[in-house]
Design a protein around this motif. Structure first.
Motif, PDB file in Angstrom:
ATOM      1  N   ASN A 238      43.337  49.148  44.291  1.00 52.94           N
ATOM      2  CA  ASN A 238      44.450  49.155  45.234  1.00 52.94           C
ATOM      3  C   ASN A 238      44.874  47.728  45.561  1.00 52.94           C
ATOM      4  O   ASN A 238      44.062  46.803  45.505  1.00 52.94           O
ATOM      5  N   PRO A 239      46.126  47.521  45.922  1.00 56.00           N
ATOM      6  CA  PRO A 239      46.606  46.170  46.252  1.00 56.00           C
ATOM      7  C   PRO A 239      45.893  45.608  47.473  1.00 56.00           C
ATOM      8  O   PRO A 239      45.489  46.340  48.367  1.00 56.00           O
TER       9      PRO A 239
ATOM     10  N   GLU B 194      44.343  39.320  42.731  1.00 63.33           N
ATOM     11  CA  GLU B 194      44.890  40.168  41.665  1.00 63.33           C
ATOM     12  C   GLU B 194      45.333  39.330  40.473  1.00 63.33           C
ATOM     13  O   GLU B 194      45.057  39.672  39.310  1.00 63.33           O
TER      14      GLU B 194
ATOM     15  N   ARG C  27      43.761  39.654  36.676  1.00 58.08           N
ATOM     16  CA  ARG C  27      44.597  40.030  35.529  1.00 58.08           C
ATOM     17  C   ARG C  27      44.649  38.932  34.468  1.00 58.08           C
ATOM     18  O   ARG C  27      44.764  39.226  33.271  1.00 58.08           O
TER      19      ARG C  27
ATOM     20  N   ASP D 257      46.252  51.196  38.449  1.00 60.13           N
ATOM     21  CA  ASP D 257      46.808  50.824  39.751  1.00 60.13           C
ATOM     22  C   ASP D 257      46.685  51.934  40.786  1.00 60.13           C
ATOM     23  O   ASP D 257      46.527  51.666  41.979  1.00 60.13           O
ATOM     24  N   TYR D 258      46.766  53.184  40.329  1.00 59.27           N
ATOM     25  CA  TYR D 258      46.823  54.264  41.315  1.00 59.27           C
ATOM     26  C   TYR D 258      46.465  55.595  40.673  1.00 59.27           C
ATOM     27  O   TYR D 258      46.907  55.907  39.566  1.00 59.27           O
TER      28      TYR D 258
END
Length: 423
Positions: A281-282, A288, A292, A303-304
């Protein structure tokens, strides 16, 4: 499901969890964390098993679809600017005139908030009555987590001469700085004096773990009740054996404080032949970006995943990797979910001796090499996992019915003697 009345009279309880709306509406809702899940689970349990009449209080940017879900009354405080305000406050420390994290959205968010400031509702005063809550008058107030908003709930309860229950939600809720006179701020921006007010003024404090109870007494001289996290065990067991198990699963956020994603990446680098799926999750854009830019080839970033699809995610995994910090977190629900799904856990740290008592996995004491080796063994089938003792432990300590009945008993005790421990 049989109802278990706690008294001859139905009493009302308001559970305040300002971010919990996504837990109520929509199986695919985002932003459902441990606190939100716990609040909604407690509310549903009280509605289905007891004579208590629960209301769940949360904020919303607009009208909600229904006022009652699964027997729980819903009270939404509508603030159309809340999401923008929270997004900006997470990135900019206005008090210290410091930019915590850059985002291009700040170029329009800050001017918009400045232009609308004269027309927007002011935040409640610290450690004072929260006017948003004064429309309600339950028999008992329950608030989730330590911070300024819980302090407002507790002050409101005192003004109404109603008992208040503070439910701890993380290890950080009992930061030792909260017990000191100097005013400091937590990693989440909460003022220490406000947090101390919440802990000391609540009529009752509920802990998730024995470790929290011990720390509460040591730092604040208070006796807390123990009510462990709960889950619908059958829901997470349902997918067992229905999917081939392949990868290792990790779930968390882009941050290095509680979930500690950087340690998960280090473990992945140490076992390059083991596929690892990370559902992230952000949180911190800088973290992040770093993840990456140097992602190992054996890691898949997701992402989800909708919450209703999570049982299948566990059922498809050969093992679950936990890199969470016991000092920062309370008791991660992901451990219960993985255990109920029959997925063995490799953890860097233990939580309340969970692994020792349940047999749900192994603890590597923050040793990256040991964790990587254990994942390799689970992935190759060299290491096996017995689910029967884990299932028994979950039923005895974390089942939905058991925990709901504990909470109902505590609420009844709080009515008769707010400061009496019901552990």
């Amino acid at each position: 499901m049989n109802r278990v009345p706690v008294s001859t009279k139905a009493h009302s309880v308001a559970i305040v969890a300002w971010q919990s709306m996504p837990a109520v509406f929509g199986a695919g809702a985002k932003g459902v964390g441990g606190l939100e899940t716990a609040a909604w689970t407690f509310a549903k349990g009280l509605a289905s098993r007891t004579a208590w009449q629960p209301t769940l209080v949360f904020r919303s940017c607009g009208r909600i679809p229904r006022d009652c879900v699964e027997g729980v009354q819903l009270h939404a405080d509508i603030d159309r600017w809340e999401n923008i305000r929270r997004d900006v406050s997470a990135k900019v420390d206005f008090g210290n005139r410091r930019l915590n994290r850059f985002s291009a959205k700040l170029f329009w968010q800050i001017p918009l908030l400045a232009a609308t400031w004269p027309f927007r509702r002011r935040d409640p005063e610290l450690m004072a009555i929260d006017d948003r809550l004064m429309k309600l008058s339950p028999d008992v107030w329950v608030t989730m987590g330590v911070g300024r908003e819980s302090a407002g709930v507790i002050a409101t309860a005192a003004a109404q001469d109603r008992p208040s229950v503070l439910m701890l939600q993380s290890g950080a809720d009992l930061d030792e700085r909260y017990a000191q006179d100097a005013i400091t701020r937590s990693a989440y921006g909460e003022r220490s004096d406000v947090c101390r007010y919440a802990i000391e003024r609540a009529d009752h404090v509920v802990c998730q773990t024995d470790a929290q109870r011990e720390r509460l007494e040591k730092l604040f001289g208070r006796q807390g009740s123990l009510i462990r996290n709960s889950l619908d065990i059958d829901r997470w067991k349902d997918q067992r054996g229905k999917h081939p198990r392949g990868h290792i699963l990790w779930i968390g956020r882009y941050e290095e404080f509680a979930k500690r994603i950087h340690l998960a990446i280090q473990i992945a680098q140490a076992c390059p032949d083991v596929p690892i799926r990370m559902i992230v999750n952000p949180d911190d854009p800088n973290v992040e970006s770093k993840v990456r830019s140097s992602l190992p080839a054996n890691v898949e970033l997701v992402d989800y995943v909708p919450f209703d699809q999570m049982p299948m995610q566990y059922a498809q995994s050969r093992a679950f990797l936990s890199t969470s910090s016991a000092a920062a977190e309370g008791f991660p629900n992901v451990l219960l979910q993985a255990a109920a799904a029959g997925t063995p856990i490799v953890a860097l740290q233990d939580f309340d001796r969970f692994f020792e008592k349940s047999g749900a996995g192994i603890v590597c004491d923050d040793n990256i090499a040991d964790a990587a080796r254990a994942l390799q063994e689970f992935h190759s089938g060299v290491r096996s996992h017995q689910t029967d003792p884990v299932d028994r432990y979950l039923v005895e300590n974390h089942s939905f019915d058991h925990v709901t009945d504990q909470l109902a008993s505590l609420l009844e005790t709080t009515l008769s003697d707010p400061r009496k421990s019901a552990s």
